[in-house]
Design a protein around this motif. Structure first.
Motif, mmCIF file in Angstrom:
data_model
loop_
_atom_site.group_PDB
_atom_site.id
_atom_site.type_symbol
_atom_site.label_atom_id
_atom_site.label_comp_id
_atom_site.label_asym_id
_atom_site.label_seq_id
_atom_site.Cartn_x
_atom_site.Cartn_y
_atom_site.Cartn_z
ATOM 1 N N HIS A 110 -4.859 -12.160 8.975
ATOM 2 C CA HIS A 110 -5.740 -11.332 8.147
ATOM 3 C C HIS A 110 -6.613 -12.201 7.250
ATOM 4 C CE1 HIS A 110 -3.044 -8.441 9.719
ATOM 5 N NE2 HIS A 110 -2.072 -8.667 8.859
ATOM 6 N N LEU A 141 -6.015 -4.551 -4.037
ATOM 7 C CA LEU A 141 -5.292 -3.347 -3.630
ATOM 8 C C LEU A 141 -4.868 -2.529 -4.844
ATOM 9 C CD1 LEU A 141 -4.179 -1.804 -1.202
ATOM 10 C CD2 LEU A 141 -2.093 -3.171 -1.376
ATOM 11 N N GLU A 198 -4.287 -3.407 6.489
ATOM 12 C CA GLU A 198 -5.241 -2.340 6.770
ATOM 13 C C GLU A 198 -6.674 -2.708 6.400
ATOM 14 O OE1 GLU A 198 -5.898 2.440 5.835
ATOM 15 O OE2 GLU A 198 -4.078 1.418 5.157
ATOM 16 N N HIS A 199 -6.872 -3.221 5.185
ATOM 17 C CA HIS A 199 -8.230 -3.529 4.725
ATOM 18 C C HIS A 199 -8.406 -4.987 4.331
ATOM 19 C CE1 HIS A 199 -9.366 0.665 4.884
ATOM 20 N NE2 HIS A 199 -8.333 1.000 4.139
ATOM 21 N N LYS A 200 -7.438 -5.834 4.671
ATOM 22 C CA LYS A 200 -7.510 -7.284 4.409
ATOM 23 C C LYS A 200 -7.721 -7.573 2.920
ATOM 24 C CE LYS A 200 -7.473 -7.531 8.929
ATOM 25 N NZ LYS A 200 -7.337 -6.097 9.214
ATOM 26 N N LYS A 201 -6.985 -6.865 2.076
ATOM 27 C CA LYS A 201 -7.140 -7.026 0.631
ATOM 28 C C LYS A 201 -5.987 -7.819 0.037
ATOM 29 C CE LYS A 201 -9.976 -2.983 -0.434
ATOM 30 N NZ LYS A 201 -10.121 -1.783 -1.283
ATOM 31 N N ARG A 235 0.841 -1.206 0.000
ATOM 32 C CA ARG A 235 0.000 0.000 0.000
ATOM 33 C C ARG A 235 0.875 1.255 0.000
ATOM 34 N NH1 ARG A 235 -5.190 1.617 0.911
ATOM 35 N NH2 ARG A 235 -5.887 -0.529 1.226
ATOM 36 N N GLU A 251 -7.882 -0.755 -6.196
ATOM 37 C CA GLU A 251 -8.262 0.369 -5.334
ATOM 38 C C GLU A 251 -7.399 1.600 -5.591
ATOM 39 O OE1 GLU A 251 -7.527 1.886 -0.812
ATOM 40 O OE2 GLU A 251 -7.698 -0.280 -1.091
#
Length: 296
Positions: free
Chosen positions: A259, A99, A91-94, A65, A102
């Motif tokens: 995660h 990611l 952070e967002h479990k991606k 990220r 996004e």
């Protein structure tokens, strides 16, 4: 000539550069936050990224990220972005494909998975990777970069399946490391590998990928290479857990497990191996006791 940028000069980044240098149609730049890792002329990140037609991300999932956020303003809209990381960001479990979508929603993306042990490439041993993209022209362009090199590809459009297969192979490779550490025989490891593949296929399908992807290079091919290789950080992490009760080696498997579990139903007993690894790595239970119960 194609301008290629590699972000991350760790083992896999250096190996990728070693491979791509064989194709003289590639103009290659390498960047790392630690300039000492870059064995060629070390340029600032904006200079490396801004002209890149194809950009390979060779950073771990926990740094992805930050890396994407830092470079996105310099990146051409036409650039193809390829991730080699096989993990889930905290952070967002991606997964890495999610990611990338996004942070770089306008870019064409791809994942490079399958058995790709960096140390073997540095020894000039060839390999076959799994290239996942929804764009046929992307697959063709990336394959062209590797023409005449040590690395070739099988391609698939199942990007989600390859993303999850990569995460899962790292997690289940921890288990093979535990088996090594417990001095399991090959018969027992054969049982573990068979059960792991069944669990992987079911989970990949449940999370939106294709079941057959678990049976491809991205799944079983990568798991065998990683789980039985002395080069693998995930396998060594499993052995470390047996010796010391904790994972002191930073690896994608250990980093992604907590995660990844959040993406699954609370009752994980339907995946006995995964549940066993959760008990050992997260709950701190004895590896020998848990693995003895699994094979009964």
């Amino acid at each position: 000539m194609t301008h290629v940028a590699i972000i991350g000069a760790g083992a896999i980044g250096q190996a990728l550069a070693h491979i791509l240098d064989r194709n003289k149609e590639n103009r290659l730049e390498l960047f790392d936050k630690d300039p000492a890792k870059v064995t060629r002329a070390a340029l600032p990140l904006p200079d490396v990224v801004k002209e890149a037609e194809v950009l390979f991300l060779c950073v771990p999932s926990w740094a992805m990220r930050g890396a994407l956020t830092e470079m996105k303003s310099y990146l051409s809209q036409d650039a193809i972005v390829v991730s080699l990381a096989k993990g889930i960001e905290e952070e967002h479990k991606k997964t890495m494909d999610a990611l990338l979508v996004e942070i770089l929603p306008q870019h064409r993306i791809a994942l490079l998975g399958g058995p790709m042990l960096a140390a073997e490439f540095m020894e000039d041993l060839p390999g076959v990777g799994c290239l996942a993209t929804e764009h046929v022209e992307v697959a063709e362009q990336i394959a062209g970069l590797f023409a005449g090199t040590l690395l070739s590809f099988e391609t698939t459009s199942d990007v989600r399946g390859v993303a999850f297969a990569g995460v899962l192979k790292n997690i289940y490779a921890l288990g093979l490391g535990v088996a090594h550490g417990l001095s399991w025989g090959d018969n027992q490891k054969g049982w573990y590998l068979t059960r792991a593949l069944v669990e992987m296929a079911t989970i990949v399908e449940q999370l939106g990928g294709k079941r057959e992807t678990a049976y491809s290079l991205a799944g079983i091919g990568d798991l065998v290479a990683t789980g039985f290789s002395g080069y693998s950080r995930n396998s060594r992490s499993g052995e470390e857990i047996v010796r010391n009760g904790v994972c002191n080696i930073q690896s994608e498997g250990c980093a992604s497990l907590p995660h990844f579990l959040k993406l699954l139903p609370a009752d994980r007993s339907v995946f006995p191996l995964l549940h066993g690894l959760e008990q050992i790595i997260i709950d701190g239970k004895d590896a020998k006791d848990i693995f003895s119960q699994l094979i009964r």
